[in-house]
Design an enzyme around this catalytic site. Sequence first.
Site, PDB file in Angstrom:
ATOM      1  N   PRO A  18      12.104  16.082  11.150  1.00 15.90           N
ATOM      2  CA  PRO A  18      12.767  16.649   9.971  1.00 15.90           C
ATOM      3  C   PRO A  18      11.890  16.431   8.749  1.00 15.90           C
ATOM      4  O   PRO A  18      11.462  15.312   8.481  1.00 15.90           O
ATOM      5  CB  PRO A  18      14.072  15.834   9.878  1.00 15.90           C
ATOM      6  CG  PRO A  18      13.786  14.561  10.601  1.00 15.90           C
ATOM      7  CD  PRO A  18      12.779  14.877  11.657  1.00 15.90           C
ATOM      8  N   MET A  20      11.581  17.467   4.611  1.00 20.29           N
ATOM      9  CA  MET A  20      12.209  18.066   3.438  1.00 20.29           C
ATOM     10  C   MET A  20      11.353  19.211   2.899  1.00 20.29           C
ATOM     11  O   MET A  20      10.124  19.091   2.799  1.00 20.29           O
ATOM     12  CB  MET A  20      12.405  17.013   2.339  1.00 20.29           C
ATOM     13  CG  MET A  20      13.424  15.936   2.698  1.00 20.29           C
ATOM     14  SD  MET A  20      15.091  16.589   2.908  1.00 20.29           S
ATOM     15  CE  MET A  20      15.465  17.098   1.239  1.00 20.29           C
ATOM     16  N   GLN A  71      19.936  16.437  10.677  1.00 20.89           N
ATOM     17  CA  GLN A  71      19.714  15.094  10.161  1.00 20.89           C
ATOM     18  C   GLN A  71      20.537  14.880   8.902  1.00 20.89           C
ATOM     19  O   GLN A  71      20.465  15.669   7.954  1.00 20.89           O
ATOM     20  CB  GLN A  71      18.244  14.817   9.848  1.00 20.89           C
ATOM     21  CG  GLN A  71      18.066  13.321   9.500  1.00 20.89           C
ATOM     22  CD  GLN A  71      16.667  12.939   9.112  1.00 20.89           C
ATOM     23  OE1 GLN A  71      16.181  13.371   8.069  1.00 20.89           O
ATOM     24  NE2 GLN A  71      16.020  12.109   9.915  1.00 20.89           N
ATOM     25  N   CYS A 101      13.789   7.385   5.135  1.00 21.21           N
ATOM     26  CA  CYS A 101      13.232   8.014   3.937  1.00 21.21           C
ATOM     27  C   CYS A 101      13.145   7.004   2.794  1.00 21.21           C
ATOM     28  O   CYS A 101      14.128   6.339   2.476  1.00 21.21           O
ATOM     29  CB  CYS A 101      14.091   9.206   3.519  1.00 21.21           C
ATOM     30  SG  CYS A 101      13.455  10.074   2.063  1.00 21.21           S
ATOM     31  N   LYS A 142      16.938   7.802  13.238  1.00 21.67           N
ATOM     32  CA  LYS A 142      15.495   7.803  12.950  1.00 21.67           C
ATOM     33  C   LYS A 142      15.233   6.707  11.933  1.00 21.67           C
ATOM     34  O   LYS A 142      15.846   6.683  10.857  1.00 21.67           O
ATOM     35  CB  LYS A 142      15.034   9.156  12.404  1.00 21.67           C
ATOM     36  CG  LYS A 142      13.516   9.277  12.256  1.00 21.67           C
ATOM     37  CD  LYS A 142      13.110  10.713  11.910  1.00 21.67           C
ATOM     38  CE  LYS A 142      11.586  10.887  11.960  1.00 21.67           C
ATOM     39  NZ  LYS A 142      10.902  10.211  10.851  1.00 21.67           N
ATOM     40  N   HIS A 174       9.632   5.875  13.429  1.00 16.17           N
ATOM     41  CA  HIS A 174       8.449   6.148  12.611  1.00 16.17           C
ATOM     42  C   HIS A 174       7.734   4.809  12.490  1.00 16.17           C
ATOM     43  O   HIS A 174       8.206   3.903  11.803  1.00 16.17           O
ATOM     44  CB  HIS A 174       8.857   6.686  11.247  1.00 16.17           C
ATOM     45  CG  HIS A 174       7.692   7.091  10.391  1.00 16.17           C
ATOM     46  ND1 HIS A 174       7.815   7.949   9.338  1.00 16.17           N
ATOM     47  CD2 HIS A 174       6.376   6.758  10.436  1.00 16.17           C
ATOM     48  CE1 HIS A 174       6.632   8.127   8.756  1.00 16.17           C
ATOM     49  NE2 HIS A 174       5.746   7.402   9.422  1.00 16.17           N
ATOM     50  N   ASN A 214       7.027   8.411  16.267  1.00 17.08           N
ATOM     51  CA  ASN A 214       6.695   9.345  15.200  1.00 17.08           C
ATOM     52  C   ASN A 214       5.752   8.638  14.230  1.00 17.08           C
ATOM     53  O   ASN A 214       5.777   7.421  14.108  1.00 17.08           O
ATOM     54  CB  ASN A 214       7.989   9.789  14.501  1.00 17.08           C
ATOM     55  CG  ASN A 214       7.756  10.551  13.211  1.00 17.08           C
ATOM     56  OD1 ASN A 214       8.230  10.163  12.143  1.00 17.08           O
ATOM     57  ND2 ASN A 214       7.020  11.641  13.286  1.00 17.08           N
ATOM     58  N   GLY A 215       4.910   9.440  13.567  1.00 19.02           N
ATOM     59  CA  GLY A 215       4.048   8.892  12.532  1.00 19.02           C
ATOM     60  C   GLY A 215       2.581   8.986  12.884  1.00 19.02           C
ATOM     61  O   GLY A 215       2.133   8.362  13.847  1.00 19.02           O
ATOM     62  N   GLY A 236       5.029  15.574  12.973  1.00 16.15           N
ATOM     63  CA  GLY A 236       5.461  15.983  11.646  1.00 16.15           C
ATOM     64  C   GLY A 236       4.463  16.910  10.999  1.00 16.15           C
ATOM     65  O   GLY A 236       4.375  18.086  11.338  1.00 16.15           O
TER      66      GLY A 236
END
Length: 342
Positions: A18, A20, A71, A101, A142, A174, A214-215, A236
Amino acid sequence: MTSNPPIQADYLRLSVAPMMDWTDSHCRVFHRLLAPHARLYSEMVHANAVIHGDRARLLAMDPVEHPVALQLGGSDPALLAQAARIGAERGFDEINLNCGCPSDRVQAGRFGACLMREPVLVAESVAAMIDAVPAHVPVTVKCRLGVDDDHDYDRFAAFIDAIADAGCGMFVVHARNAWLQGLSPKENREVPPLRYDWAYRLKRERPGLVVLVNGGIADADEATAHLEHVDGAMLGRAAYHDPYLLHVLEHRWFGTPLRTRGELLRALRPYVEAQLAGGVYLKHIVRHLLGLFAGQHGGRAFRQVLSEGAHRPGADWRLVEKALSLTEREPRQPLQVAGGAA
């Protein structure tokens, strides 16, 4: 307490994070075309916005996107449960809670990465969300590894255990800390060091959990290497800036026939023309296509034509074909004359 249903393994290996301002419905339709087996995620939407905002816009989804997750952001269990119920009613296949986030706005609202320090609240929220949605819709989380100077694996594992005890069976990790002070959201995606080994250890020690990493995953080889340790890789920025990477992984991991960039783009034409007929401006769709020819012959010209032309009144598929034609021309060769090169 209700437990999460399992997710089909084929839709765990590859997913798109996800993001933004990026992973809106137009973007997800494009990504689904590239990778039929990928699990797709919406942009983060705050629970209050889902409940009180413009749902037609915030929860827009095309049927071709499935499986697709919503999400949510927030920290109030009752509001998150209400938003999760709405998301499930709108057809989302998964509800994911953002605990990663690090933006200032998120911190002010006491959600996102701040929740890494409130495992009890996250557990209460997840339990309420699970109880609010149908049994076939999983609630997932997440998260980061920690915040600021949290460098204790046991603390991270305790956070996971608390949420798992509440019924959550899937975690997207992440694999960095989130710095709540001193780093911008962009820097938070790049500066804190990656520690994939924490995600690997989590999966190894808790094999019953589904763990996605992730990351910082930049290419197909890196993504593939993660599958030796965890259930899946979530891409991502690499997937957004070089979307053909998704198709390469789709081919490599699932055996889907490899198609050219041009073939894939032209397959999007019916969707684009239907959207234009419905009043959507071309610029809102093609902004997600700009990286399709990244690093390829004509890629810069392709991007330039779309960037400069898509906002103009009346822009339609002809502009896309014009951009595409620039990638299909043979590279200019030096002029050959009798007796040698010019």
